[in-house]
Design an enzyme around this catalytic site. Structure first.
Site, PDB file in Angstrom:
ATOM      1  N   ARG A   1       0.821  -1.212   0.000  1.00  0.00           N
ATOM      2  CA  ARG A   1       0.000   0.000   0.000  1.00  0.00           C
ATOM      3  C   ARG A   1       0.855   1.263   0.000  1.00  0.00           C
ATOM      4  O   ARG A   1       0.520   2.253  -0.652  1.00  0.00           O
ATOM      5  CB  ARG A   1      -0.883   0.037   1.244  1.00  0.00           C
ATOM      6  CG  ARG A   1      -2.052  -0.882   1.173  1.00  0.00           C
ATOM      7  CD  ARG A   1      -2.723  -1.036   2.516  1.00  0.00           C
ATOM      8  NE  ARG A   1      -3.880  -1.887   2.375  1.00  0.00           N
ATOM      9  CZ  ARG A   1      -5.124  -1.453   2.232  1.00  0.00           C
ATOM     10  NH1 ARG A   1      -5.394  -0.172   2.254  1.00  0.00           N
ATOM     11  NH2 ARG A   1      -6.124  -2.296   2.097  1.00  0.00           N
TER      12      ARG A   1
ATOM     13  N   ASP B   1     -14.252   5.210   0.380  1.00  0.00           N
ATOM     14  CA  ASP B   1     -14.908   4.620   1.560  1.00  0.00           C
ATOM     15  C   ASP B   1     -15.905   5.574   2.208  1.00  0.00           C
ATOM     16  O   ASP B   1     -16.842   5.130   2.880  1.00  0.00           O
ATOM     17  CB  ASP B   1     -13.858   4.218   2.609  1.00  0.00           C
ATOM     18  CG  ASP B   1     -13.324   2.811   2.369  1.00  0.00           C
ATOM     19  OD1 ASP B   1     -13.620   2.225   1.313  1.00  0.00           O
ATOM     20  OD2 ASP B   1     -12.602   2.294   3.263  1.00  0.00           O
TER      21      ASP B   1
ATOM     22  N   TYR C   1      -0.259 -13.454  -0.251  1.00  0.00           N
ATOM     23  CA  TYR C   1       0.326 -13.158  -1.579  1.00  0.00           C
ATOM     24  C   TYR C   1       1.662 -12.437  -1.427  1.00  0.00           C
ATOM     25  O   TYR C   1       1.915 -11.781  -0.405  1.00  0.00           O
ATOM     26  CB  TYR C   1      -0.639 -12.367  -2.467  1.00  0.00           C
ATOM     27  CG  TYR C   1      -1.247 -11.115  -1.899  1.00  0.00           C
ATOM     28  CD1 TYR C   1      -0.594  -9.887  -1.958  1.00  0.00           C
ATOM     29  CD2 TYR C   1      -2.510 -11.136  -1.321  1.00  0.00           C
ATOM     30  CE1 TYR C   1      -1.179  -8.727  -1.464  1.00  0.00           C
ATOM     31  CE2 TYR C   1      -3.099  -9.987  -0.810  1.00  0.00           C
ATOM     32  CZ  TYR C   1      -2.434  -8.789  -0.893  1.00  0.00           C
ATOM     33  OH  TYR C   1      -3.004  -7.644  -0.400  1.00  0.00           O
TER      34      TYR C   1
HETATM   35  P1  FAD Z   1      -9.052   6.000   3.487  1.00  0.00           P
HETATM   36  O1  FAD Z   1      -7.934   5.110   3.083  1.00  0.00           O
HETATM   37  O2  FAD Z   1      -9.700   5.722   4.792  1.00  0.00           O
HETATM   38  O3  FAD Z   1      -8.509   7.488   3.453  1.00  0.00           O
HETATM   39  C1  FAD Z   1      -9.189   8.540   4.074  1.00  0.00           C
HETATM   40  C2  FAD Z   1      -8.190   9.642   4.350  1.00  0.00           C
HETATM   41  O4  FAD Z   1      -8.885  10.783   4.818  1.00  0.00           O
HETATM   42  C3  FAD Z   1      -7.175   9.263   5.423  1.00  0.00           C
HETATM   43  O5  FAD Z   1      -5.878   9.561   4.962  1.00  0.00           O
HETATM   44  C4  FAD Z   1      -7.577  10.121   6.620  1.00  0.00           C
HETATM   45  O6  FAD Z   1      -6.474  10.476   7.423  1.00  0.00           O
HETATM   46  C5  FAD Z   1      -8.192  11.331   5.921  1.00  0.00           C
HETATM   47  N1  FAD Z   1      -9.160  12.055   6.725  1.00  0.00           N
HETATM   48  C6  FAD Z   1     -10.187  11.560   7.462  1.00  0.00           C
HETATM   49  N2  FAD Z   1     -10.886  12.548   8.035  1.00  0.00           N
HETATM   50  C7  FAD Z   1     -10.294  13.715   7.645  1.00  0.00           C
HETATM   51  C8  FAD Z   1     -10.562  15.080   7.919  1.00  0.00           C
HETATM   52  N3  FAD Z   1     -11.579  15.464   8.702  1.00  0.00           N
HETATM   53  N4  FAD Z   1      -9.762  16.009   7.351  1.00  0.00           N
HETATM   54  C9  FAD Z   1      -8.734  15.647   6.550  1.00  0.00           C
HETATM   55  N5  FAD Z   1      -8.424  14.367   6.284  1.00  0.00           N
HETATM   56  C10 FAD Z   1      -9.205  13.409   6.814  1.00  0.00           C
HETATM   57  N6  FAD Z   1      -9.385  -2.766  -1.305  1.00  0.00           N
HETATM   58  C11 FAD Z   1      -8.922  -3.219  -2.514  1.00  0.00           C
HETATM   59  O7  FAD Z   1      -9.246  -2.626  -3.556  1.00  0.00           O
HETATM   60  N7  FAD Z   1      -8.095  -4.307  -2.587  1.00  0.00           N
HETATM   61  C12 FAD Z   1      -7.710  -4.998  -1.475  1.00  0.00           C
HETATM   62  O8  FAD Z   1      -6.956  -5.968  -1.558  1.00  0.00           O
HETATM   63  C13 FAD Z   1      -8.198  -4.563  -0.197  1.00  0.00           C
HETATM   64  N8  FAD Z   1      -7.871  -5.236   0.919  1.00  0.00           N
HETATM   65  C14 FAD Z   1      -8.340  -4.807   2.136  1.00  0.00           C
HETATM   66  C15 FAD Z   1      -8.005  -5.536   3.286  1.00  0.00           C
HETATM   67  C16 FAD Z   1      -8.477  -5.121   4.521  1.00  0.00           C
HETATM   68  C17 FAD Z   1      -8.146  -5.943   5.745  1.00  0.00           C
HETATM   69  C18 FAD Z   1      -9.266  -3.936   4.617  1.00  0.00           C
HETATM   70  C19 FAD Z   1      -9.779  -3.458   5.944  1.00  0.00           C
HETATM   71  C20 FAD Z   1      -9.608  -3.209   3.478  1.00  0.00           C
HETATM   72  C21 FAD Z   1      -9.156  -3.639   2.224  1.00  0.00           C
HETATM   73  N9  FAD Z   1      -9.470  -2.945   1.051  1.00  0.00           N
HETATM   74  C22 FAD Z   1      -9.035  -3.397  -0.163  1.00  0.00           C
HETATM   75  C23 FAD Z   1     -10.295  -1.716   1.106  1.00  0.00           C
HETATM   76  C24 FAD Z   1      -9.424  -0.478   0.968  1.00  0.00           C
HETATM   77  O9  FAD Z   1      -8.362  -0.503   1.889  1.00  0.00           O
HETATM   78  C25 FAD Z   1     -10.234   0.803   1.181  1.00  0.00           C
HETATM   79  O10 FAD Z   1     -11.459   0.689   0.485  1.00  0.00           O
HETATM   80  C26 FAD Z   1      -9.494   2.029   0.671  1.00  0.00           C
HETATM   81  O11 FAD Z   1      -8.240   2.127   1.268  1.00  0.00           O
HETATM   82  C27 FAD Z   1     -10.324   3.291   0.914  1.00  0.00           C
HETATM   83  O12 FAD Z   1      -9.587   4.423   0.519  1.00  0.00           O
HETATM   84  P2  FAD Z   1     -10.145   5.890   0.820  1.00  0.00           P
HETATM   85  O13 FAD Z   1      -9.103   6.816   0.285  1.00  0.00           O
HETATM   86  O14 FAD Z   1     -11.536   6.030   0.341  1.00  0.00           O
HETATM   87  O15 FAD Z   1     -10.220   5.995   2.406  1.00  0.00           O
END
Ligand code: FAD
Length: 392
Positions: free
Chosen positions: A107, A291, A214
């Site tokens: 990641r 997310d 993996y």
């Molecule tokens: P996040 O990664 O949660 O990023 C949100 C960001 O916003 C963070 O950096 C946080 O600090 C910031 N933030 C939050 N609130 C504020 C605020 N008020 N002000 C400023 N910044 C803020 N997905 C896949 O596609 N393939 C996989 O193999 C996979 N494996 C997974 C395995 C596990 C065990 C888990 C739990 C999840 C897995 N996922 C996988 C899902 C994937 O990790 C998430 O869907 C993805 O990382 C979501 O990204 P995001 O940027 O939407 O959210």
């Protein structure tokens, strides 16, 4: 009042991909991330071709492939008996069919590649900016951070994750705790005991549990994720999902699965959450992504892939509808509606399908026998079940 910037709240995989995709069209983008640096946990990520062909469009796929591994097979094994049930061929035919490879990578490598590409395309990247408030005003949005800084823009993209503060303005729903918990771990390949394939993603499933393994970083690291249904969760134990439960849950599995347990990180665990799909991601000039919009159980390995799809879809929609540097409210509204109209049906379907896949992986008794029978009988190049996900 708008200074023409697009403000992205949150610099995870979703926020950074959106920032990159939007900036590549020549728009000014600012990412506001609350953490002191852009960082991901040190574990692996599977990227299916629906995401990798978009990473290719964004000019970062070669770097991802170089940092990661192209597995040849996605293998499904029975965690109790150790029997190999079936696999999905990820080779040349697969890549041709879906227009992109299946990549597994660290990641933090993906985040570094996205950060570098954002810099190259002039994205303003700010850390230590915890967004407190977003207000829509005539002509744009104002975002206020906990440190008192204020940022104005044409629109805001809320990519602030599972516990999104912006989502709270749209819905009073809460993350749904599935009662399952994940333990993760990466270890150097030369410390792995017992045989391990360098060319496979291997899923072992059994009643109420599974293990995924993996290779990462050209096979130098092994990534492992062990997931199980916590008995303590059902009993209301505040310490549910603890390492003792992990050991007890996996004690019934075959030796190759049990061998994985000592190398998992035991000081951290990840309860598995999702939410019900929403039918609206839009409030004023702020729209949800990743997310924040559609958290899903990770059984299809699609959460990040869907966030990547969101980012590109949003950039495309802005390109179609916003031709002015200071666009009028009607055009912004059209662009954001077009984005959510495209994305909500697809991500809602995948959120729901992930739950069903989890049920299928974790089933017990006659259900497990029937599942194994169906899995054993399928052809390895039968892509029917993944076509709707990887092919759309
Ligand atoms: P996040 O990664 O949660 O990023 C949100 C960001 O916003 C963070 O950096 C946080 O600090 C910031 N933030 C939050 N609130 C504020 C605020 N008020 N002000 C400023 N910044 C803020 N997905 C896949 O596609 N393939 C996989 O193999 C996979 N494996 C997974 C395995 C596990 C065990 C888990 C739990 C999840 C897995 N996922 C996988 C899902 C994937 O990790 C998430 O869907 C993805 O990382 C979501 O990204 P995001 O940027 O939407 O959210």
């Amino acid at each position: 009042m708008s200074d023409g910037e697009i403000l992205v709240i949150g610099g995870g995989i979703g926020g950074l991909t959106a920032a990159l995709a939007i900036a590549r069209s020549g728009r000014a983008v600012r990412v506001l991330e609350r953490a002191p640096e852009f960082a991901e946990i040190g574990a692996g990520l599977q990227l299916a071709p629906n995401a990798t062909r978009l990473l290719d469009r964004l000019g970062v796929l070669d770097a991802c492939v170089e940092a990661g591994v192209l597995p040849e097979r996605l293998v499904f094994n029975d965690a109790l008996t150790g029997a190999r049930l079936t696999h999905l061929d990820l080779g040349e035919d697969f890549r041709r069919r879906y227009g992109g490879p299946y990549v597994v990578m660290h990641r933090s490598d993906l985040l570094r590649i996205l950060v570098e590409a954002c810099r190259t395309h002039g994205v303003a990247l700010e850390n230590g900016r915890e967004v407190d408030e977003v207000t829509t005003e005539p002509g744009g949005v104002t975002v206020t951070c906990a440190d008192g800084s204020r940022h104005t823009g044409v629109l805001a993209v809320a990519a602030d994750g599972l516990r999104s503060g912006v989502r709270g303005r749209l819905s009073d729903d809460q993350p749904i705790d599935s009662g399952y918990v994940a333990y993760r771990g990466t270890i150097p390949m030369d410390e792995v005991t017992g045989p391990i394939s360098l060319s496979e993603v291997v899923v072992w499933f059994g009643p109420g549990l599974h293990l995924v393994q993996y290779p990462l970083r050209s096979g130098r690291l092994l990534n492992q994720v062990a997931v199980f249904r916590s008995p303590g969760f059902a009993a209301g134990d505040p310490d549910w999902g603890n390492p003792d439960e992990l050991d007890a849950a996996f004690s019934v599995t075959c030796e190759p699965v049990r061998r994985a347990l000592p190398s998992l990180w035991r000081n951290n665990r990840w309860p598995m959450y999702d939410r019900e799909p929403l039918d609206n991601w839009l409030t004023g000039r702020t729209v949800l992504l990743g997310d924040a919009a559609h958290p899903m159980l990770q059984y299809l390995a699609q959460g990040a892939c869907q966030a990547i799809e969101d980012g590109v879809s949003l950039a495309d929609s802005l390109d179609r509808h916003l031709t002015d540097a200071a666009p009028d409210a009607v055009s912004v509204d059209k662009a954001l509606h077009a984005y959510q109209d495209e994305r909500i049906p697809r991500t809602s379907h995948i959120q729901r399908t992930a739950r069903v896949w989890g049920d299928m992986w974790h089933i017990d008794g006659v259900g497990a026998l029937l599942r194994n029978e169906v899995f054993t009988g399928r052809a390895v190049d039968d892509y029917r079940h993944v076509d709707p996900i990887y092919g759309a």
